[in-house]
Enzyme design. Structure first.
Site, PDB file in Angstrom:
ATOM      1  N   CYS A   1       0.609  -1.057  -0.343  1.00 52.98           N
ATOM      2  CA  CYS A   1      -0.055   0.023  -0.059  1.00 52.98           C
ATOM      3  C   CYS A   1       1.086   1.893   0.559  1.00 52.98           C
ATOM      4  CB  CYS A   1      -0.891  -0.340   1.450  1.00 52.98           C
ATOM      5  SG  CYS A   1      -1.780  -1.116   1.591  1.00 52.98           S
ATOM      6  N   GLY A   2       0.084   2.140  -0.137  1.00 53.90           N
ATOM      7  CA  GLY A   2       1.211   3.467  -0.129  1.00 53.90           C
ATOM      8  C   GLY A   2       0.314   4.654   1.047  1.00 53.90           C
TER       9      GLY A   2
END
Length: 298
Positions: free
Chosen positions: A2-3
């Site tokens: 994820c970011g």
């Protein structure tokens, strides 16, 4: 994978530009999380009103009829501002009373956030789509935290997107996974009265912090307890009414980079998320140390 991204403005003259500064950060993390995107923004604080972010999956939901019914049922008066699939309710009604009323009268509505300053907007889709849907670039405020999600342990839904809010003006975004979230969820829900709306492990982390803050711990004390009690890999960015904090697990399995200038502090999963910030070439840039708590404004 994820970011995560976060931006805290030390220079308050930049508050009107928060959305414009933040949007490119979220876009850069799109390929780390193509399933859903979300942001938390802190703005328009009013200690005399409770601010509640609501979400409806029904595109034609009649928000005006909803608030009319609410005002008919209670002497506390409420107003609402619709923002695409979300709405911001400002009310003098106590949050717990509202939560009980909405569960009985509008069980399909979801409470995305509660507090005096916090607003949360999130949806399925890439960052560019979510930014346009909620007109993110025009938002002002003191700080924002955002997330792009690649789902691993739970379904791709709007409710399952980050950020998560489980306590007043507190939110959390998370890159990683927790191995003991089922046990913690049962304990927090059954014994400590924390409300959960999803099966997401990240919501459990937010609930854990909310519980400790409710019991009188400072954010730093709550995060120190988290290092001992949360099993797994994580980089957390946590938002509060006055600031934000960052914590990586003691092994630092998940990537993160931070930068600080005279005007702002920022975090991203990768440096490219920070690369378009003003004066980045003169900022201090570093990788957060494992198990070390970083905090501003708290």
């Amino acid at each position: 994978m994820c970011g995560i991204v976060g931006l805290y403005l030390k220079n308050k003259t930049l508050n009107s530009q928060l959305g414009k500064l933040f949007s490119p950060m979220l876009i850069q993390m799109g390929d780390r999380g193509p399933d859903s995107s979300g942001i938390a923004v802190y703005r328009d604080e009013n200690d005399d009103l409770n601010k509640i972010t609501l979400y409806s999956s029904e595109k034609s939901f009649l928000w005006n009829k909803f608030v009319k019914k609410l005002n008919t049922n209670f002497s506390d008066k409420s107003s609402i501002k619709v923002v695409s699939s979300h709405a911001i309710l400002n009310t003098t009604l106590e949050t717990n009373i509202f939560r009980e009323w909405i569960s009985k009268n509008f069980p399909d509505l979801r409470i995305m956030s509660t507090g005096n300053s916090l607003e949360i907007y999130k949806e399925i889709g890439m960052p560019e789509e979510v930014i346009q849907q909620f007109n993110l670039e025009e938002m002002n405020g003191s700080h924002m935290i955002g997330h792009t999600r690649m789902a691993t342990e739970s379904a791709v839904t709007t409710e399952g997107a980050h950020p998560f809010n489980t306590g007043k003006d507190l939110c959390l975004v998370h890159n990683g996974s927790l191995s003991n979230h089922h046990e913690l969820r049962r304990w927090l829900s059954k014994e400590k009265g924390i409300n959960f709306q999803t099966e997401n492990d990240s919501e459990v982390a937010a609930g854990y912090l909310s519980y400790h803050l409710r019991e009188g711990s400072s954010l730093e004390e709550a995060l120190k307890s988290a290092i001992k009690d949360l099993d797994g890999f994580y980089t957390f960015a946590i938002g509060t009414k006055t600031g934000f904090a960052v914590l990586r697990d003691p092994i630092a399995c998940k990537p993160a980079v931070m930068a600080e200038s005279i005007d702002w502090v920022a975090i991203g999963s990768e440096f490219r998320a920070l690369s378009k910030l003003p004066n980045i070439e003169n900022a201090d840039v570093w990788e957060p140390e494992p198990g070390k708590i970083y905090s501003w404004g708290n």
